[in-house]
Design a protein around this motif. Sequence first.
Motif, PDB file in Angstrom:
ATOM      1  N   TYR A  93      74.873  96.599 105.153  1.00  0.00           N
ATOM      2  CA  TYR A  93      73.673  97.351 105.510  1.00  0.00           C
ATOM      3  C   TYR A  93      72.391  96.641 105.112  1.00  0.00           C
ATOM      4  O   TYR A  93      71.293  97.204 105.248  1.00  0.00           O
ATOM      5  CB  TYR A  93      73.740  98.740 104.864  1.00  0.00           C
ATOM      6  CG  TYR A  93      74.838  99.604 105.493  1.00  0.00           C
ATOM      7  CD1 TYR A  93      74.646 100.245 106.695  1.00  0.00           C
ATOM      8  CD2 TYR A  93      76.066  99.757 104.852  1.00  0.00           C
ATOM      9  CE1 TYR A  93      75.649 101.023 107.273  1.00  0.00           C
ATOM     10  CE2 TYR A  93      77.073 100.529 105.416  1.00  0.00           C
ATOM     11  CZ  TYR A  93      76.856 101.155 106.636  1.00  0.00           C
ATOM     12  OH  TYR A  93      77.842 101.939 107.201  1.00  0.00           O
ATOM     13  N   GLY A  94      72.521  95.393 104.624  1.00  0.00           N
ATOM     14  CA  GLY A  94      71.366  94.547 104.390  1.00  0.00           C
ATOM     15  C   GLY A  94      70.443  95.034 103.308  1.00  0.00           C
ATOM     16  O   GLY A  94      70.834  95.783 102.415  1.00  0.00           O
ATOM     17  N   ASP A  95      69.187  94.578 103.392  1.00  0.00           N
ATOM     18  CA  ASP A  95      68.202  94.908 102.352  1.00  0.00           C
ATOM     19  C   ASP A  95      67.546  96.267 102.580  1.00  0.00           C
ATOM     20  O   ASP A  95      66.632  96.646 101.848  1.00  0.00           O
ATOM     21  CB  ASP A  95      67.133  93.817 102.239  1.00  0.00           C
ATOM     22  CG  ASP A  95      66.449  93.555 103.578  1.00  0.00           C
ATOM     23  OD1 ASP A  95      66.716  94.312 104.562  1.00  0.00           O
ATOM     24  OD2 ASP A  95      65.648  92.613 103.671  1.00  0.00           O
ATOM     25  N   GLU A  96      67.998  97.002 103.592  1.00  0.00           N
ATOM     26  CA  GLU A  96      67.454  98.335 103.849  1.00  0.00           C
ATOM     27  C   GLU A  96      68.423  99.430 103.395  1.00  0.00           C
ATOM     28  O   GLU A  96      68.008 100.541 103.062  1.00  0.00           O
ATOM     29  CB  GLU A  96      67.159  98.520 105.345  1.00  0.00           C
ATOM     30  CG  GLU A  96      66.027  97.626 105.835  1.00  0.00           C
ATOM     31  CD  GLU A  96      65.711  97.895 107.294  1.00  0.00           C
ATOM     32  OE1 GLU A  96      66.401  98.740 107.927  1.00  0.00           O
ATOM     33  OE2 GLU A  96      64.784  97.259 107.813  1.00  0.00           O
ATOM     34  N   GLY A  97      69.707  99.121 103.376  1.00  0.00           N
ATOM     35  CA  GLY A  97      70.703 100.115 103.004  1.00  0.00           C
ATOM     36  C   GLY A  97      70.850 101.179 104.091  1.00  0.00           C
ATOM     37  O   GLY A  97      70.430 101.004 105.237  1.00  0.00           O
ATOM     38  N   ASP A  98      71.424 102.315 103.753  1.00  0.00           N
ATOM     39  CA  ASP A  98      71.596 103.443 104.689  1.00  0.00           C
ATOM     40  C   ASP A  98      71.442 104.725 103.887  1.00  0.00           C
ATOM     41  O   ASP A  98      72.367 105.142 103.174  1.00  0.00           O
ATOM     42  CB  ASP A  98      72.967 103.377 105.348  1.00  0.00           C
ATOM     43  CG  ASP A  98      73.117 104.404 106.485  1.00  0.00           C
ATOM     44  OD1 ASP A  98      72.533 105.504 106.381  1.00  0.00           O
ATOM     45  OD2 ASP A  98      73.832 104.119 107.456  1.00  0.00           O
ATOM     46  N   SER A  99      70.273 105.319 104.003  1.00  0.00           N
ATOM     47  CA  SER A  99      69.977 106.522 103.226  1.00  0.00           C
ATOM     48  C   SER A  99      70.873 107.694 103.639  1.00  0.00           C
ATOM     49  O   SER A  99      71.187 108.550 102.819  1.00  0.00           O
ATOM     50  CB  SER A  99      68.508 106.917 103.406  1.00  0.00           C
ATOM     51  OG  SER A  99      68.215 107.139 104.791  1.00  0.00           O
ATOM     52  N   PHE A 100      71.264 107.745 104.895  1.00  0.00           N
ATOM     53  CA  PHE A 100      72.099 108.843 105.381  1.00  0.00           C
ATOM     54  C   PHE A 100      73.476 108.817 104.706  1.00  0.00           C
ATOM     55  O   PHE A 100      74.047 109.865 104.394  1.00  0.00           O
ATOM     56  CB  PHE A 100      72.265 108.737 106.903  1.00  0.00           C
ATOM     57  CG  PHE A 100      73.096 109.829 107.499  1.00  0.00           C
ATOM     58  CD1 PHE A 100      72.598 111.121 107.636  1.00  0.00           C
ATOM     59  CD2 PHE A 100      74.407 109.585 107.895  1.00  0.00           C
ATOM     60  CE1 PHE A 100      73.385 112.134 108.161  1.00  0.00           C
ATOM     61  CE2 PHE A 100      75.189 110.597 108.422  1.00  0.00           C
ATOM     62  CZ  PHE A 100      74.688 111.880 108.554  1.00  0.00           C
ATOM     63  N   LYS A 101      73.988 107.592 104.461  1.00  0.00           N
ATOM     64  CA  LYS A 101      75.306 107.453 103.825  1.00  0.00           C
ATOM     65  C   LYS A 101      75.196 107.182 102.326  1.00  0.00           C
ATOM     66  O   LYS A 101      76.194 106.908 101.656  1.00  0.00           O
ATOM     67  CB  LYS A 101      76.088 106.323 104.499  1.00  0.00           C
ATOM     68  CG  LYS A 101      76.452 106.629 105.948  1.00  0.00           C
ATOM     69  CD  LYS A 101      77.252 105.484 106.562  1.00  0.00           C
ATOM     70  CE  LYS A 101      77.648 105.813 107.994  1.00  0.00           C
ATOM     71  NZ  LYS A 101      78.433 104.716 108.618  1.00  0.00           N
ATOM     72  N   ASN A 102      73.974 107.215 101.848  1.00  0.00           N
ATOM     73  CA  ASN A 102      73.726 106.951 100.410  1.00  0.00           C
ATOM     74  C   ASN A 102      74.169 105.544  99.994  1.00  0.00           C
ATOM     75  O   ASN A 102      74.725 105.346  98.912  1.00  0.00           O
ATOM     76  CB  ASN A 102      74.434 108.000  99.537  1.00  0.00           C
ATOM     77  CG  ASN A 102      73.848 109.394  99.742  1.00  0.00           C
ATOM     78  OD1 ASN A 102      72.628 109.562  99.857  1.00  0.00           O
ATOM     79  ND2 ASN A 102      74.729 110.393  99.791  1.00  0.00           N
ATOM     80  N   VAL A 103      73.893 104.587 100.900  1.00  0.00           N
ATOM     81  CA  VAL A 103      74.177 103.189 100.593  1.00  0.00           C
ATOM     82  C   VAL A 103      72.852 102.541 100.147  1.00  0.00           C
ATOM     83  O   VAL A 103      71.889 102.503 100.921  1.00  0.00           O
ATOM     84  CB  VAL A 103      74.744 102.433 101.793  1.00  0.00           C
ATOM     85  CG1 VAL A 103      74.957 100.957 101.444  1.00  0.00           C
ATOM     86  CG2 VAL A 103      76.053 103.071 102.242  1.00  0.00           C
ATOM     87  N   PRO A 104      72.769 102.066  98.906  1.00  0.00           N
ATOM     88  CA  PRO A 104      71.507 101.468  98.428  1.00  0.00           C
ATOM     89  C   PRO A 104      71.231 100.115  99.083  1.00  0.00           C
ATOM     90  O   PRO A 104      72.079  99.561  99.783  1.00  0.00           O
ATOM     91  CB  PRO A 104      71.758 101.319  96.930  1.00  0.00           C
ATOM     92  CG  PRO A 104      73.228 101.228  96.790  1.00  0.00           C
ATOM     93  CD  PRO A 104      73.809 102.061  97.875  1.00  0.00           C
ATOM     94  N   LYS A 105      70.043  99.606  98.830  1.00  0.00           N
ATOM     95  CA  LYS A 105      69.665  98.303  99.380  1.00  0.00           C
ATOM     96  C   LYS A 105      70.521  97.211  98.728  1.00  0.00           C
ATOM     97  O   LYS A 105      70.905  97.305  97.568  1.00  0.00           O
ATOM     98  CB  LYS A 105      68.191  98.004  99.096  1.00  0.00           C
ATOM     99  CG  LYS A 105      67.232  99.015  99.721  1.00  0.00           C
ATOM    100  CD  LYS A 105      65.792  98.697  99.304  1.00  0.00           C
ATOM    101  CE  LYS A 105      64.818  99.720  99.908  1.00  0.00           C
ATOM    102  NZ  LYS A 105      63.419  99.429  99.494  1.00  0.00           N
ATOM    103  N   ASN A 106      70.802  96.184  99.555  1.00  0.00           N
ATOM    104  CA  ASN A 106      71.533  94.993  99.098  1.00  0.00           C
ATOM    105  C   ASN A 106      72.833  95.347  98.360  1.00  0.00           C
ATOM    106  O   ASN A 106      73.170  94.757  97.330  1.00  0.00           O
ATOM    107  CB  ASN A 106      70.644  94.141  98.184  1.00  0.00           C
ATOM    108  CG  ASN A 106      69.413  93.645  98.908  1.00  0.00           C
ATOM    109  OD1 ASN A 106      69.502  93.165 100.051  1.00  0.00           O
ATOM    110  ND2 ASN A 106      68.247  93.761  98.262  1.00  0.00           N
ATOM    111  N   ALA A 107      73.571  96.286  98.938  1.00  0.00           N
ATOM    112  CA  ALA A 107      74.814  96.744  98.292  1.00  0.00           C
ATOM    113  C   ALA A 107      76.005  95.939  98.793  1.00  0.00           C
ATOM    114  O   ALA A 107      76.150  95.658  99.983  1.00  0.00           O
ATOM    115  CB  ALA A 107      75.025  98.215  98.574  1.00  0.00           C
ATOM    116  N   ASN A 108      76.835  95.511  97.850  1.00  0.00           N
ATOM    117  CA  ASN A 108      78.112  94.920  98.211  1.00  0.00           C
ATOM    118  C   ASN A 108      79.105  96.057  98.502  1.00  0.00           C
ATOM    119  O   ASN A 108      79.136  97.062  97.790  1.00  0.00           O
ATOM    120  CB  ASN A 108      78.644  94.052  97.056  1.00  0.00           C
ATOM    121  CG  ASN A 108      77.807  92.809  96.874  1.00  0.00           C
ATOM    122  OD1 ASN A 108      77.516  92.104  97.835  1.00  0.00           O
ATOM    123  ND2 ASN A 108      77.397  92.550  95.623  1.00  0.00           N
TER     124      ASN A 108
END
Length: 359
Positions: A93-108
């Motif tokens: 999800y890159g440096d933006e992440g996915d707020s809807f899925k609660n994925v933070p920025k730059n997440a592995n």
Amino acid sequence: METEFTNLVEDAGVKKRILQEGQGEMPIDGSRCKILYKGTLEDGTVFDSSLDKESPYKYRIGKEELIKGLDIALKSMKVGEKAELKITPSYGYGDEGDSFKNVPKNANLTYEIELINFKQAKKKKWEMTPEEKHQEAINKRTKGTAAFKQQNFKEAEKIYKNALSYCTLTTDEGNELKASLQLNLSICCYQLEEYKDSLDYAKKALELKTNQQQKLKALYRKALANIKLAELEEALADLREAFKMDSTNSAVIEELSRVKQLLKEARMKEKEIYSKLFQQKLYDESEIEPKKIEIKEAKSEGSSCCDPNEKIEEETQPKPTVENKDGQIQEEKPEERDQPKGENQESNNKIVEESATSA
């Protein structure tokens, strides 16, 4: 059996470890896959999963419906394979992440994924090579034959026509496939009572000049259509040529015998019709002449009450005459003619008496 992680891309942005081996082919771009998956963050938090769904997730490779890393991983998997994936942010999800899925920025990300099955993507006709079109035509011919065996002749005709549109190879193999489809279309049209179309497809198959067996079939199918179209002489010529090619073919022998019998019956019927017409002509001519003779005799005898000359004959009858005092014959006057005969007789007596006295 679990394996070590392997890099699926050069920069090690997508790694895969096989948990359960699969088998068969691997999907490609455009393939429609059915998968089970669960995605977690590095701390073990589940941010996305299909395991709680009633049916597997449908995923089309190449559309990046989830993330790019999944597209890459699925193209390395076989049906039934289970794998664990390690995906870096550049493939997630890159440096933006996915707020809807609660994925933070730059997440592995870590995924556990299973490929249930997939359907290979089909190329458009214009994208195919001649060889690929040839194979597609063969596949469609098989489907058409299955419909024909179920006596679904209209559906079979539709499939065969579609298959024919893929025949672009000009090799012997390509021509034989095209002739095969045209012969199948000929028999389909025959079953559908489209005899003119059946004849045309058989002719086209003959024009390709393929192997002897196909030529024999084309002549036989052409003959069958010609029989239905009442072109018995054409059918006889086709069957004789087929018989020369294979004098042991029972179907050809049977139809040849039948056509000869049909021709014999047709000629006998034609002869009978012409014979009746000729006799009728003679009969008509014999009826005309006596009528002319009767008319002539009627005129000469004047016996017909409808003779047009009857009026003329009445007008030329001699007019009534009387003798005058001097003994001369003169025409009787109308008023005298109308007087009663008694008065006339009395006058005549007086004239006689006067004549006697004077004498």
